[in-house]
Design an enzyme around this catalytic site. Structure first.
Site, mmCIF file in Angstrom:
data_model
loop_
_atom_site.group_PDB
_atom_site.id
_atom_site.type_symbol
_atom_site.label_atom_id
_atom_site.label_comp_id
_atom_site.label_asym_id
_atom_site.label_seq_id
_atom_site.Cartn_x
_atom_site.Cartn_y
_atom_site.Cartn_z
ATOM 1 N N TYR A 20 56.136 53.619 1.861
ATOM 2 C CA TYR A 20 57.345 53.685 1.936
ATOM 3 C C TYR A 20 58.200 52.624 2.992
ATOM 4 O O TYR A 20 57.504 52.050 3.932
ATOM 5 C CB TYR A 20 57.737 55.390 2.548
ATOM 6 C CG TYR A 20 57.218 55.586 3.998
ATOM 7 C CD1 TYR A 20 57.738 54.869 5.276
ATOM 8 C CD2 TYR A 20 55.837 56.281 4.072
ATOM 9 C CE1 TYR A 20 57.306 55.459 6.392
ATOM 10 C CE2 TYR A 20 55.295 56.503 5.237
ATOM 11 C CZ TYR A 20 56.225 56.071 6.400
ATOM 12 O OH TYR A 20 55.436 56.261 7.591
ATOM 13 N N SER A 241 53.111 52.679 12.417
ATOM 14 C CA SER A 241 52.289 52.499 11.403
ATOM 15 C C SER A 241 52.693 53.617 10.273
ATOM 16 O O SER A 241 53.054 54.507 10.796
ATOM 17 C CB SER A 241 50.849 52.680 11.600
ATOM 18 O OG SER A 241 50.132 53.609 10.732
ATOM 19 N N LYS A 242 52.801 53.012 9.225
ATOM 20 C CA LYS A 242 53.060 53.865 7.994
ATOM 21 C C LYS A 242 52.387 55.095 7.886
ATOM 22 O O LYS A 242 52.909 56.256 7.684
ATOM 23 C CB LYS A 242 53.370 53.332 6.659
ATOM 24 C CG LYS A 242 54.263 52.161 6.425
ATOM 25 C CD LYS A 242 53.964 51.297 5.343
ATOM 26 C CE LYS A 242 54.987 50.179 5.263
ATOM 27 N NZ LYS A 242 54.533 49.367 3.999
ATOM 28 N N ARG A 243 51.028 54.919 8.355
ATOM 29 C CA ARG A 243 50.203 56.246 7.785
ATOM 30 C C ARG A 243 50.341 57.036 9.113
ATOM 31 O O ARG A 243 50.323 58.343 9.111
ATOM 32 C CB ARG A 243 48.744 55.629 7.697
ATOM 33 C CG ARG A 243 48.400 54.933 6.340
ATOM 34 C CD ARG A 243 47.168 54.958 6.078
ATOM 35 N NE ARG A 243 46.111 56.225 6.593
ATOM 36 C CZ ARG A 243 44.920 56.005 6.501
ATOM 37 N NH1 ARG A 243 44.373 55.248 5.997
ATOM 38 N NH2 ARG A 243 44.296 57.126 6.775
#
Length: 471
Positions: A20, A241-243
């Site tokens: 995303y 971080s995206k995660r």
RNA sequence: GGCCCCAUCGUCUAGCGGUCUAGGACAUCACCCUCUCACGGUGAAGACACGGGUUCGAACCCCGUUGGGGCUGCCA
């Protein structure tokens, strides 16, 4: 340095669709956008999807939608890097003839083993195949032959001169064994072909920039101007971080952040105008933005402060705009009925609602007692706030019935009168009846709230409350 | 480990050699306003990482130390 000051600025924002769109990317895109727009330049959106394994087409849509919502528009693109593979390969191959690239069949394990066995302190590729003159095969990658001596300088608009000894730059891979191009190569070739003048990106790209500089040189092209802005970090001071971190632009949209507020807040993470003021329109920021003034250290992305910005922006909204923006959030509630009457009521409640929310998504909770047919009162709260006052509550119910007009001024007069005769301060008096009619200890001003809820429902709730207390 | 980047209140920052007993904003706390909450107002607490230089003078310049971060892939 001879610089193309006269020619137009062309920037590119080049996300890879592996997830995303997050706030860090949004800020980088915003800085690029401001840099281009302040001088009538062009903003190119380039999708870096050379790694077919990790990319997904739906992420491209997500990125484009989020950027559009924020108001970060692009003049060209989105251009998929994957559509230019042939050109990348062709350019890479041209380096072989120049002696700047060679084939290599080392496996990762081989390199690691050799590094371990030797005294080498570095861990990257050791140049094993440099002079082996290998032919292309299904197991060979094409590597760039980094000069053994000398150094490479990156002239960075925010960092200044960054000099790296060439011996510290590994012979990086240009083409995979399956001949697909890799990041640095594709990046440089596209920047050349798209005539990019400024590469403004996050600091994490600084280490591979000397490689890019080397490539530009090999291709006989002048490198664009570089500007590496600090990364955005979480509370543990790690790169967002995206995660790990919940920082999707779309999630903030869903919570009820306004794009203008987000843009304003994000711009201030690493940059500030000369007079250090905080609230600015995109136009104002664009006019004053200066890449040289961008800070050098990472910034913590503080959602709380962004929420404060959002509250300020919400309060500045006209009542009409507020209703328009808050409606989608109302519609998510099962008690909301989108009648003209309700919309009109919402409009009249706008001003007292606006100053009590910092997120559009907070509005439904505040408005529920007015629009929902029934309310829920927590047992503990009921026992504490309502039960001891059942007589008072039934008394208020009668007074409500007797009121000529059930509007805010009449309700206020009635309650103030009751407060005077009963010698209960209004602030004490309102507590039980508020809980009885709204289910909450705090909320919208009681008089307006009652007026808009309507006499019938208020009396109904008051009676129910006093009866439940008695039993 | 190696290479690179960075360092002002808890956080975002102003400061670009003297105006700094370091200013603003968020968050925190107190008070005021007030039908609750909120908004608004007033105020409090809170920082130049450390050590050397340079200079008449350093938060600002230089070096080192420490601390943090990024990169170190046939990812981007």
């Amino acid at each position: 340095m001879p610089q193309q000051e006269s020619s137009v600025i062309r920037v590119r924002f080049a996300p890879s669709p592996t997830g995303y769109f997050h706030v860090g990317g949004a800020r980088t895109a915003l800085y690029n956008w401001m840099l281009a727009k302040q001088s009538g330049g062009k903003f190119v959106l380039r999708i870096e999807d050379t790694d077919a394994e990790r990319n997904k087409e739906e992420w491209v849509d997500g990125i484009c939608n989020a950027m559009s919502w924020l108001g970060i528009t692009w003049d060209e693109g989105p251009i998929r890097q994957s559509s230019r593979t042939q050109r990348h390969v062709e350019m890479a191959l041209s380096l072989i003839e120049k002696g700047d690239a060679y084939y290599c069949d080392c496996r990762r394990e081989d390199v690691e083993e050799r590094n371990k066995a030797s005294e080498r302190t570095k861990q990257g590729y050791d140049g094993y195949c440099r002079e082996r003159n290998l032919e292309k095969s299904p197991t060979t990658v094409l590597r760039y032959k980094v000069p053994a001596d000398g150094s490479t300088t990156v002239n960075d608009l925010v960092r200044g001169e960054v000099v790296v000894a060439n011996e510290n730059i590994d012979d990086f891979v240009l083409l995979k064994a399956n001949e697909s191009p890799l990041f640095v190569l594709a990046n440089v070739v596209d920047d050349i072909d798209m005539e990019i003048s400024h590469v403004l990106r996050a600091e994490e790209h600084l280490p591979n920039t000397p490689k890019a500089v080397l490539l530009f040189k090999s291709f006989g092209k002048e490198a664009p101007l570089f500007a590496h802005v600090p990364v955005l970090v979480n509370e543990k001071r790690q790169k967002l971080s995206k995660r790990r971190d919940r920082v999707a632009v779309e999630d903030f949209k869903d919570k009820g952040f306004l794009p203008e507020a987000m843009i304003n807040y994000l711009a201030l993470l690493g940059w500030s105008p000369k007079d250090n003021r905080e609230f600015m329109t995109l136009e104002e920021m664009t006019a004053e933005f200066s890449i040289e003034d961008v800070g050098h250290s990472p910034s913590f992305f503080d959602e709380k402060k962004m929420e404060h910005f959002n509250g300020v922006y919400i309060r500045a909204l006209s009542d009409t705009d507020f209703v328009h923006l808050v409606l989608p959030f109302m519609e998510k509630s099962n008690w909301w009925e989108g009648s003209d009457e309700n919309r009109e009521k919402l409009f009249r409640l706008a001003s007292i609602t606006k100053e009590r929310v910092s997120l559009l998504g907070q509005a439904p909770d505040l408005l529920m007692p007015i629009f929902a047919p029934s309310i829920v009162v927590d047992d503990t709260l009921f026992e504490k706030e309502v039960s001891p006052h059942s007589n008072l509550i039934s008394q208020v119910a009668v007074l409500c019935q007797e009121l000529d007009c059930f509007d805010a001024p009449s309700i206020e007069a009635m309650l103030r009168d009751l407060s005077a005769t009963s010698e209960i301060p209004l602030r004490k008096l309102q507590a039980p009846i508020r809980v009885a009619t709204t289910g909450a200890k705090a909320g919208l001003p009681l008089f307006e709230l009652w007026e808009h809820t309507g006499r019938e429902r208020i009396i109904e709730r008051l009676i129910a409350a006093s009866q439940n207390s008695n039993s």
